[in-house]
Write a protein that holds these residues in place. Structure first.
Motif, mmCIF file in Angstrom:
data_model
loop_
_atom_site.group_PDB
_atom_site.id
_atom_site.type_symbol
_atom_site.label_atom_id
_atom_site.label_comp_id
_atom_site.label_asym_id
_atom_site.label_seq_id
_atom_site.Cartn_x
_atom_site.Cartn_y
_atom_site.Cartn_z
ATOM 1 N N LEU A 100 1.213 -66.977 -29.679
ATOM 2 C CA LEU A 100 1.850 -65.689 -29.977
ATOM 3 C C LEU A 100 3.056 -65.466 -29.052
ATOM 4 C CD1 LEU A 100 1.379 -63.085 -31.770
ATOM 5 C CD2 LEU A 100 0.313 -62.090 -29.756
ATOM 6 N N GLU A 101 2.859 -65.738 -27.763
ATOM 7 C CA GLU A 101 3.949 -65.514 -26.816
ATOM 8 C C GLU A 101 5.111 -66.477 -27.088
ATOM 9 O OE1 GLU A 101 2.811 -65.508 -22.683
ATOM 10 O OE2 GLU A 101 4.913 -65.604 -22.080
ATOM 11 N N ASP A 137 6.761 -65.540 -30.464
ATOM 12 C CA ASP A 137 7.449 -64.244 -30.423
ATOM 13 C C ASP A 137 8.708 -64.283 -29.571
ATOM 14 O OD1 ASP A 137 5.947 -62.869 -32.228
ATOM 15 O OD2 ASP A 137 4.882 -61.614 -30.781
ATOM 16 N N THR A 138 8.826 -65.312 -28.691
ATOM 17 C CA THR A 138 10.053 -65.402 -27.893
ATOM 18 C C THR A 138 11.007 -66.461 -28.460
ATOM 19 O OG1 THR A 138 8.854 -66.839 -26.370
ATOM 20 C CG2 THR A 138 9.109 -64.552 -25.710
ATOM 21 N N PHE A 139 10.607 -67.141 -29.535
ATOM 22 C CA PHE A 139 11.465 -68.160 -30.158
ATOM 23 C C PHE A 139 12.358 -67.441 -31.186
ATOM 24 C CE2 PHE A 139 12.532 -71.633 -33.034
ATOM 25 C CZ PHE A 139 12.781 -72.678 -32.161
ATOM 26 N N ALA A 140 13.664 -67.484 -30.953
ATOM 27 C CA ALA A 140 14.582 -66.604 -31.699
ATOM 28 C C ALA A 140 14.603 -66.859 -33.205
ATOM 29 C CB ALA A 140 15.989 -66.755 -31.136
ATOM 30 N N GLN A 175 6.149 -58.206 -34.206
ATOM 31 C CA GLN A 175 6.055 -58.760 -32.843
ATOM 32 C C GLN A 175 4.744 -58.345 -32.170
ATOM 33 O OE1 GLN A 175 8.755 -61.205 -32.313
ATOM 34 N NE2 GLN A 175 9.091 -60.184 -30.364
ATOM 35 N N GLY A 176 4.095 -59.318 -31.550
ATOM 36 C CA GLY A 176 2.893 -59.017 -30.774
ATOM 37 C C GLY A 176 1.615 -58.941 -31.589
ATOM 38 N N GLN A 215 13.150 -67.512 -40.078
ATOM 39 C CA GLN A 215 14.386 -66.717 -40.117
ATOM 40 C C GLN A 215 14.555 -66.048 -38.752
ATOM 41 O OE1 GLN A 215 13.792 -63.852 -43.303
ATOM 42 N NE2 GLN A 215 12.654 -62.489 -41.977
ATOM 43 N N PRO A 216 15.803 -65.865 -38.315
ATOM 44 C CA PRO A 216 16.019 -65.278 -36.986
ATOM 45 C C PRO A 216 15.372 -63.909 -36.880
ATOM 46 C CG PRO A 216 18.069 -66.128 -37.891
ATOM 47 C CD PRO A 216 17.071 -66.169 -39.001
ATOM 48 N N LYS A 217 14.923 -63.580 -35.703
ATOM 49 C CA LYS A 217 14.331 -62.256 -35.487
ATOM 50 C C LYS A 217 15.389 -61.193 -35.759
ATOM 51 C CE LYS A 217 11.177 -63.836 -31.852
ATOM 52 N NZ LYS A 217 10.274 -64.496 -32.762
ATOM 53 N N ALA A 218 14.957 -60.058 -36.300
ATOM 54 C CA ALA A 218 15.901 -58.963 -36.614
ATOM 55 C C ALA A 218 16.447 -58.376 -35.327
ATOM 56 C CB ALA A 218 15.180 -57.899 -37.418
#
Ligand SMILES: C[S@@+](CC[C@H](N)C(=O)[O-])C[C@H]1O[C@@H](n2cnc3c(N)ncnc32)[C@H](O)[C@@H]1O
Length: 168
Positions: free
Chosen positions: A116-117, A120-123, A131-132, A165-168
């Motif tokens: 998860l960590e 969630d930090t991979f762009a 997230q989370g 897809q890239p994080k918003a």
């Protein structure tokens, strides 16, 4: 031993699956089931999945990557052996089609938290659950007998679903 894969392939005959596993008895069991069930939508590779992804799978060609119950490598000094690491995520990002899905599941909570960590930090991946958050188990993932036994013992299973897809 291939049960989840044959279950999914039988339920979704219009989707093509590739099964990758280095454990030969598991591959043999899978091939037996493929033959007995007459499945034509599974290809099997008995080889290192990272090597297969790198050298045999074209870029942006996969709709979905399923990583169910990867080896958890419990000891801290072995964490570097876990398959979910940044270079592996970069490889997945390049092999999945745009908006393709990476779906992992684990019954080892510290590995769930690790994934998860890291995810969630991979762009370039978006968490489908926000997230989370862990995802609700999708219906297409069959429950294994280990999972049912674990549930009887009060153990959990965590699903993670990420969109390429890239994080918003
Ligand atoms: C804990 S088992 C889970 C097996 C199965 N997915 C399940 O849910 O029952 C992890 C499996 O991953 C396989 N494995 C580990 N690293 C691999 C790699 N780099 N390429 C292919 N298979 C691998 C191991 O051989 C082992 O069978």
């Amino acid at each position: 031993m291939g049960h989840s894969l044959t279950h999914m392939a039988a339920a979704m005959p219009n989707i093509n699956f590739i099964g990758i596993e280095v454990h030969r008895p598991g591959v043999g069991s899978l091939l037996n089931q493929v033959q007995q069930l007459g499945l034509t939508n599974i290809r099997v590779m008995s080889h290192d999945a990272v090597e297969v992804l790198k050298h045999m799978i074209p870029e942006h060609s996969l709709a979905r990557v399923l990583l169910f119950f990867p080896d958890p490598w419990h000891k801290t000094k072995h964490h570097k052996r876990r398959i979910v690491q940044v270079p592996f995520l970069e490889l997945l990002h390049s092999r999945l089609s745009p908006e393709g899905v990476f779906h992992s599941a684990t019954d080892w909570q510290p590995y769930a938290e690790w994934m998860l960590e890291m995810m969630d930090t991979f762009a370039d991946f978006s968490n489908s659950a926000g997230q989370g958050n862990y995802a609700i188990k999708p219906n297409y993932r069959p429950e294994t007998k280990f999972e049912r036994r674990g549930q009887r013992l009060g153990h959990g299973v965590w699903d993670l679903l990420y969109i390429n897809q890239p994080k918003a």
